[in-house]
Scaffold this active site. Structure first.
Site, PDB file in Angstrom:
ATOM      1  CE  LYS A  17      -6.838   4.335 -17.204  1.00 11.12           C
ATOM      2  NZ  LYS A  17      -6.054   3.791 -18.308  1.00 11.12           N
ATOM      3  NE  ARG A  34      -3.126   9.839 -26.428  1.00  6.87           N
ATOM      4  CZ  ARG A  34      -2.859   8.632 -26.934  1.00  6.87           C
ATOM      5  NH1 ARG A  34      -2.927   8.431 -28.248  1.00  6.87           N
ATOM      6  NH2 ARG A  34      -2.531   7.635 -26.150  1.00  6.87           N
TER       7      ARG A  34
HETATM    8  N1  BES Z   1      -2.953   7.222 -17.704  1.00  5.40           N
HETATM    9  C1  BES Z   1      -3.021   6.261 -18.730  1.00  5.40           C
HETATM   10  C2  BES Z   1      -1.685   5.583 -19.029  1.00  5.40           C
HETATM   11  C3  BES Z   1      -1.109   4.712 -17.948  1.00  5.40           C
HETATM   12  C4  BES Z   1      -1.339   3.364 -17.929  1.00  5.40           C
HETATM   13  C5  BES Z   1      -0.267   5.247 -16.990  1.00  5.40           C
HETATM   14  C6  BES Z   1      -0.763   2.561 -16.976  1.00  5.40           C
HETATM   15  C7  BES Z   1       0.299   4.447 -16.013  1.00  5.40           C
HETATM   16  C8  BES Z   1       0.059   3.105 -16.017  1.00  5.40           C
HETATM   17  C9  BES Z   1      -3.480   6.932 -20.022  1.00  5.40           C
HETATM   18  O1  BES Z   1      -4.359   7.992 -19.882  1.00  5.40           O
HETATM   19  C10 BES Z   1      -4.196   5.900 -20.816  1.00  5.40           C
HETATM   20  O2  BES Z   1      -5.200   5.438 -20.360  1.00  5.40           O
HETATM   21  N2  BES Z   1      -3.675   5.566 -21.986  1.00  5.40           N
HETATM   22  C11 BES Z   1      -4.278   4.593 -22.823  1.00  5.40           C
HETATM   23  C12 BES Z   1      -4.240   5.084 -24.236  1.00  5.40           C
HETATM   24  C13 BES Z   1      -5.052   4.272 -25.209  1.00  5.40           C
HETATM   25  C14 BES Z   1      -6.513   4.404 -24.903  1.00  5.40           C
HETATM   26  C15 BES Z   1      -4.779   4.743 -26.608  1.00  5.40           C
HETATM   27  C16 BES Z   1      -3.507   3.293 -22.682  1.00  5.40           C
HETATM   28  O3  BES Z   1      -2.289   3.330 -22.544  1.00  5.40           O
HETATM   29  O4  BES Z   1      -4.152   2.240 -22.660  1.00  5.40           O
HETATM   30 MN    MN Z   2      -6.369   7.374 -19.745  1.00  2.50          MN
END
Ligand code: BES
Ligand code: MN
Ligand code: ZN
Length: 495
Positions: A274, A348
């Site tokens: 990230k 997931r």
């Molecule tokens: N934990 C994150 C989602 C999240 C983002 C929670 C912002 C709270 C605030 C999750 O694991 C994630 O990173 N999801 C990705 C999925 C994508 C890579 C398909 C996302 O939402 O960018």
């Molecule tokens: Mn994630």
């Protein structure tokens, strides 16, 4: 000293307190406040007549009458016909927040019966207890104590001169749920270097032992033995050992309600790392797990006549030489193979194994809670939980529990078209369907691993924590899910 609230049968003019908070709808002084106003030399009615306080929602005013109490805090709830469980809960939260800010050790809260709207005395007790607990919560354990410490707000008394028994009954339920929500927020707020999967396992054990609830915590070896390959894939990049927690509460006879919570104690994104800004918020990626623990705290206190199972898959998502990589194909507890196209779609993966594990309980239904997708914040902002699932009756039941609890859940469609996004060239399914409809394709991924029971998925990414203080929220963790799940379980008992 932890915060507590209680019900007292006293009238507002006859109760000594350093701060009396009064929730008021718009309009003239209600007759039940006349004795207080008289004792205060007409201070409240003069304020209303001057128009300095009109009872608008979230409006507040502080008075310092010489008698009968040192301070009066008025809190507006809006138009009288708009008064609801939600607006009363919100006024109680504001009362506790302001009492904390002012620095009084105790306070009293009064809602004139004329301003209850259609809310029953029992429900008033319930939502006031929830609101007070919500507004009073704070976390300062990691700061040095201030040189001139203010007194801590230790208790708020809800004044209920009428219908005291009914108010008290509702209050007992609301206070147990508030305590559960405080447990959830207490683990949510902890940083990733403290709240590890091992730590979550210990919290679960402590909570279960205290309430006589069954608990099993699987360590790395046991998780491998159980065949939770998707959970292991996420965990393999971290020096922190994963845990899989199963809480088993037996209060009834029928098939259990299963609650599943995502317990990623820190989500760096892994190799699909990230960006740095706000990455610290990813300590909250275990908020689903916190909601399960908090709900079990409430259940442990209330002992409803229902069977409830709590499942928490927990890992830390890190990039390292041993981490899983984009393109890796991994197995799962269910048996399906998964192409990992993005290591940041880790929630997931761990939930898939937990939902598969849930089959052994032959559940009446399962509800999972997860900070699953950033797309959720885009879809519903910080206002509502995104809800998906396989069973319309269950979704309606969850929606209603959300409405009652003030933790609203709103349905997103699960049409077959969305399933296509997760098709993999090499494996049974891939773990990301890309950006379009990101919350729904994540829901569809989970659905690939749900078999044999009605299921609801709650994406709490937008509602688990707040980056600002406002009348409905406190900056930091919200404990979302505890109130909704507690309401859901309590209503199942009555069916
Ligand atoms: N934990 C994150 C989602 C999240 C983002 C929670 C912002 C709270 C605030 C999750 O694991 C994630 O990173 N999801 C990705 C999925 C994508 C890579 C398909 C996302 O939402 O960018
Ligand atoms: Mn994630
Ligand atoms: Zn995550």
């Amino acid at each position: 000293m932890p915060f507590e609230s209680s019900v007292v049968a006293a009238a507002p003019a006859a109760h000594a307190t350093p701060l009396l908070a009064i929730a008021l709808a718009r309009g003239p002084l209600p007759p039940s406040l006349q004795p207080l106003d008289d004792a205060a030399g007409g201070a409240i009615s003069r304020l209303l007549a001057a128009g300095d306080f009109a009872g608008r929602r979230d409006e507040t005013a502080v008075l310092y009458p010489s008698a009968p109490v040192a301070r009066v805090l008025l809190i507006g709830m809006g138009k009288p016909d708009e008064v609801s469980r939600t607006s009363i809960r919100r006024a109680a939260a504001t009362a506790a927040k302001r009492a904390r800010g002012i620095g009084v050790p105790s306070a009293a809260f009064y809602l004139p019966p004329e301003h209850r709207g259609g809310v029953s005395p029992r429900d008033v007790g319930h939502v006031v207890a929830e609101g007070l607990g919500f507004g009073a919560w704070h976390y300062a354990e990691m700061k040095r104590p201030p040189e001139e410490p203010k007194p801590e707000l230790e208790r708020v008394e809800l004044l209920a001169p009428d219908d005291t028994a009914a108010v008290r009954q509702g209050h007992a339920v609301g206070a147990a749920i508030a305590a559960g929500q405080a447990v959830a927020r207490g683990v949510q707020v902890l940083p990733g270097n403290v709240c590890t999967p091992t730590y979550l396992g210990n919290v679960a054990r402590e909570l279960a032992d205290r309430h006589g609830i069954g608990v099993t915590v699987l360590d790395r070896a046991a998780i491998i033995k159980e065949g939770m390959k998707a959970l292991m894939a996420v965990a393999q990049g971290s020096v922190e050992e994963p845990r899989f927690i199963a809480l088993e509460y037996k209060g009834g006879t029928g098939a259990p309600v299963v609650l599943v919570g995502k317990g990623v104690t820190f989500d760096t994104g892994g190799i699909s790392i990230k960006p740095a800004p706000n990455m610290e918020d990813m300590k909250y990626d275990m908020s689903g797990a916190a909601a399960v623990l908090g709900t079990f705290e409430a259940i442990g206190r209330l002992k409803p006549k229902v069977n409830v199972i709590g499942l928490i898959p927990s890992a830390e998502n890190m990039p390292s030489g041993s981490a899983f990589k984009p393109g890796d194909v991994v197995g799962s507890h269910y048996g399906k193979t998964i192409e990992v196209v993005n290591t940041d779609a880790e929630g997931r993966l761990i939930l898939a194994d937990a939902l598969s594990y849930a089959r052994r309980y032959q559940p009446a239904c399962a509800i999972d809670m997860a900070t699953l997708t950033g797309a959720m914040v885009i879809a519903l902002g910080h206002t509502a939980i995104g809800m998906m699932g396989t069973d319309d009756a269950l979704l309606e039941e969850v929606r209603q529990a959300g409405e009652r609890s003030g933790e609203r859940a709103w349905p997103l469609p699960m049409w077959d078209e969305f399933r296509e996004h997760n098709k993999s060239d090499i494996a049974d399914v891939k773990n990301s369907g890309g950006r379009p409809a990101g919350s729904i394709t994540a829901g569809w991924f989970l659905r690939e691993f749900v078999d044999g029971f009605p299921w609801a998925h709650l994406d709490i990414a937008g509602t688990a924590y707040s980056d600002r203080d406002d009348p409905t929220r406190v900056k930091g963790p919200t404990g979302i899910g505890v109130r909704l799940c507690s309401e859901f379980v309590l209503a199942r008992q009555a069916r």
